[in-house]
Motif scaffolding. Structure first.
Motif, PDB file in Angstrom:
ATOM      1  N   CYS A 190       9.795   2.877  -3.408  1.00 52.47           N
ATOM      2  CA  CYS A 190       9.697   3.749  -4.507  1.00 52.47           C
ATOM      3  C   CYS A 190      10.813   4.812  -4.471  1.00 52.47           C
ATOM      4  O   CYS A 190      11.209   4.890  -5.476  1.00 52.47           O
ATOM      5  CB  CYS A 190       8.210   4.261  -4.166  1.00 52.47           C
ATOM      6  SG  CYS A 190       6.890   3.259  -4.412  1.00 52.47           S
ATOM      7  N   TYR A 225       3.392  -2.423  -7.735  1.00 49.20           N
ATOM      8  CA  TYR A 225       2.619  -3.502  -7.521  1.00 49.20           C
ATOM      9  C   TYR A 225       2.108  -4.031  -9.046  1.00 49.20           C
ATOM     10  O   TYR A 225       1.885  -5.342  -9.097  1.00 49.20           O
ATOM     11  CB  TYR A 225       1.228  -2.907  -7.102  1.00 49.20           C
ATOM     12  CG  TYR A 225       1.404  -3.055  -5.554  1.00 49.20           C
ATOM     13  CD1 TYR A 225       1.395  -4.099  -4.703  1.00 49.20           C
ATOM     14  CD2 TYR A 225       1.330  -1.638  -5.015  1.00 49.20           C
ATOM     15  CE1 TYR A 225       1.530  -3.863  -3.422  1.00 49.20           C
ATOM     16  CE2 TYR A 225       1.622  -1.488  -3.446  1.00 49.20           C
ATOM     17  CZ  TYR A 225       1.638  -2.782  -2.763  1.00 49.20           C
ATOM     18  OH  TYR A 225       1.926  -2.442  -1.277  1.00 49.20           O
ATOM     19  N   ARG A 226       2.447  -3.254 -10.058  1.00 52.93           N
ATOM     20  CA  ARG A 226       2.269  -4.017 -11.371  1.00 52.93           C
ATOM     21  C   ARG A 226       3.267  -4.933 -11.690  1.00 52.93           C
ATOM     22  O   ARG A 226       3.054  -5.993 -12.109  1.00 52.93           O
ATOM     23  CB  ARG A 226       2.311  -2.884 -12.580  1.00 52.93           C
ATOM     24  CG  ARG A 226       1.161  -2.737 -13.458  1.00 52.93           C
ATOM     25  CD  ARG A 226       1.261  -1.959 -14.558  1.00 52.93           C
ATOM     26  NE  ARG A 226       1.897  -0.402 -14.267  1.00 52.93           N
ATOM     27  CZ  ARG A 226       1.129   0.318 -13.897  1.00 52.93           C
ATOM     28  NH1 ARG A 226      -0.120   0.284 -13.837  1.00 52.93           N
ATOM     29  NH2 ARG A 226       1.745   1.514 -13.529  1.00 52.93           N
ATOM     30  N   ILE A 281       5.085  -6.692  -9.325  1.00 51.23           N
ATOM     31  CA  ILE A 281       4.879  -7.611  -8.467  1.00 51.23           C
ATOM     32  C   ILE A 281       3.862  -8.523  -9.089  1.00 51.23           C
ATOM     33  O   ILE A 281       4.099 -10.041  -9.167  1.00 51.23           O
ATOM     34  CB  ILE A 281       4.264  -7.375  -7.101  1.00 51.23           C
ATOM     35  CG1 ILE A 281       5.342  -6.629  -6.406  1.00 51.23           C
ATOM     36  CG2 ILE A 281       3.862  -8.688  -6.158  1.00 51.23           C
ATOM     37  CD1 ILE A 281       4.789  -5.721  -5.209  1.00 51.23           C
ATOM     38  N   ALA A 282       2.819  -8.338  -9.440  1.00 50.53           N
ATOM     39  CA  ALA A 282       1.855  -9.229 -10.417  1.00 50.53           C
ATOM     40  C   ALA A 282       2.290  -9.695 -11.742  1.00 50.53           C
ATOM     41  O   ALA A 282       1.987 -10.722 -11.771  1.00 50.53           O
ATOM     42  CB  ALA A 282       0.540  -8.082 -10.740  1.00 50.53           C
ATOM     43  N   ARG A 332       4.180   3.874  -6.875  1.00 51.02           N
ATOM     44  CA  ARG A 332       3.412   2.630  -6.217  1.00 51.02           C
ATOM     45  C   ARG A 332       2.838   1.624  -7.063  1.00 51.02           C
ATOM     46  O   ARG A 332       2.937   0.649  -6.897  1.00 51.02           O
ATOM     47  CB  ARG A 332       2.264   3.510  -5.167  1.00 51.02           C
ATOM     48  CG  ARG A 332       1.831   2.552  -4.343  1.00 51.02           C
ATOM     49  CD  ARG A 332       0.477   3.381  -3.739  1.00 51.02           C
ATOM     50  NE  ARG A 332      -0.397   2.523  -2.824  1.00 51.02           N
ATOM     51  CZ  ARG A 332      -1.310   1.807  -3.234  1.00 51.02           C
ATOM     52  NH1 ARG A 332      -1.657   1.708  -4.627  1.00 51.02           N
ATOM     53  NH2 ARG A 332      -2.003   0.800  -2.504  1.00 51.02           N
ATOM     54  N   SER A 333       2.162   2.312  -8.081  1.00 53.15           N
ATOM     55  CA  SER A 333       1.301   1.470  -8.953  1.00 53.15           C
ATOM     56  C   SER A 333       2.387   0.658  -9.861  1.00 53.15           C
ATOM     57  O   SER A 333       1.940  -0.609  -9.979  1.00 53.15           O
ATOM     58  CB  SER A 333       0.066   2.177  -9.765  1.00 53.15           C
ATOM     59  OG  SER A 333       1.087   3.374 -10.469  1.00 53.15           O
ATOM     60  N   SER A 370       2.672  -3.690   4.780  1.00 48.63           N
ATOM     61  CA  SER A 370       3.656  -4.585   4.145  1.00 48.63           C
ATOM     62  C   SER A 370       4.839  -3.792   4.063  1.00 48.63           C
ATOM     63  O   SER A 370       4.973  -2.556   4.160  1.00 48.63           O
ATOM     64  CB  SER A 370       3.014  -4.831   3.047  1.00 48.63           C
ATOM     65  OG  SER A 370       1.851  -5.616   3.018  1.00 48.63           O
ATOM     66  N   TRP A 413       9.207  -4.674   2.474  1.00 44.65           N
ATOM     67  CA  TRP A 413      10.040  -5.371   1.608  1.00 44.65           C
ATOM     68  C   TRP A 413      11.237  -5.749   2.164  1.00 44.65           C
ATOM     69  O   TRP A 413      11.929  -4.738   2.783  1.00 44.65           O
ATOM     70  CB  TRP A 413      10.071  -4.695   0.173  1.00 44.65           C
ATOM     71  CG  TRP A 413       9.017  -4.894  -0.688  1.00 44.65           C
ATOM     72  CD1 TRP A 413       8.936  -5.713  -1.701  1.00 44.65           C
ATOM     73  CD2 TRP A 413       7.742  -4.206  -0.687  1.00 44.65           C
ATOM     74  NE1 TRP A 413       7.545  -5.564  -2.381  1.00 44.65           N
ATOM     75  CE2 TRP A 413       6.822  -4.569  -1.629  1.00 44.65           C
ATOM     76  CE3 TRP A 413       7.325  -3.082   0.222  1.00 44.65           C
ATOM     77  CZ2 TRP A 413       5.751  -3.996  -1.774  1.00 44.65           C
ATOM     78  CZ3 TRP A 413       6.217  -2.437  -0.043  1.00 44.65           C
ATOM     79  CH2 TRP A 413       5.228  -2.998  -1.060  1.00 44.65           C
ATOM     80  N   LEU A 441       6.715   0.925   1.505  1.00 46.42           N
ATOM     81  CA  LEU A 441       6.538   1.172   0.407  1.00 46.42           C
ATOM     82  C   LEU A 441       7.136   2.638  -0.411  1.00 46.42           C
ATOM     83  O   LEU A 441       7.690   2.749  -1.353  1.00 46.42           O
ATOM     84  CB  LEU A 441       5.035   1.190   0.184  1.00 46.42           C
ATOM     85  CG  LEU A 441       4.575   1.553  -1.257  1.00 46.42           C
ATOM     86  CD1 LEU A 441       5.335   0.333  -2.451  1.00 46.42           C
ATOM     87  CD2 LEU A 441       3.082   1.494  -1.706  1.00 46.42           C
ATOM     88  N   GLN A 484       8.075 -10.053  -3.682  1.00 40.90           N
ATOM     89  CA  GLN A 484       6.805  -9.923  -3.005  1.00 40.90           C
ATOM     90  C   GLN A 484       6.960  -9.376  -1.612  1.00 40.90           C
ATOM     91  O   GLN A 484       7.823  -9.330  -1.052  1.00 40.90           O
ATOM     92  CB  GLN A 484       6.265 -11.399  -2.849  1.00 40.90           C
ATOM     93  CG  GLN A 484       5.917 -12.011  -3.994  1.00 40.90           C
ATOM     94  CD  GLN A 484       4.279 -11.798  -4.378  1.00 40.90           C
ATOM     95  OE1 GLN A 484       3.604 -11.451  -3.690  1.00 40.90           O
ATOM     96  NE2 GLN A 484       4.204 -11.800  -5.670  1.00 40.90           N
TER      97      GLN A 484
END
Length: 82
Positions: free
Chosen positions: A28, A39-40, A42-43, A35-36, A58, A60, A24, A49
């Motif tokens: 970044c 993930y935002r 990805i969602a 980081r946030s 995890s 990538w 991660l 993913q």
């Protein structure tokens, strides 16, 4: 006993480069996203993913992150008027 098919081995990207996983912090750094925000996205379905490495780890695939960056550059360039 049921036979299972062996999983195909992925050993290189289309360009012949070996597969590399990015943690991660590196994702970044390369994307300029927090980081946030990673993930935002990805969602929202706008970022690759992660691959689970363990219960709490995890990473990538580097080629997927690079493709995402290239897509952002292409989208920028497509919006330009010549």
């Amino acid at each position: 006993m049921a036979q299972t098919k062996p999983m195909p081995m992925l050993t290189a990207t289309a360009s012949g480069e070996p597969l590399t996983l990015l943690r991660l912090r590196e994702v970044c750094r390369r994307t300029g996203k927090s980081r946030s925000e990673v993930y935002r996205r990805i969602a929202a379905g706008d970022f690759p993913q992660p691959v689970k490495l363990g219960e709490r780890a995890s990473a990538w695939p580097e080629h997927e992150v690079s493709a995402w960056i290239a897509g952002r550059i292409a989208a920028r360039d497509a919006g330009r008027v010549a």
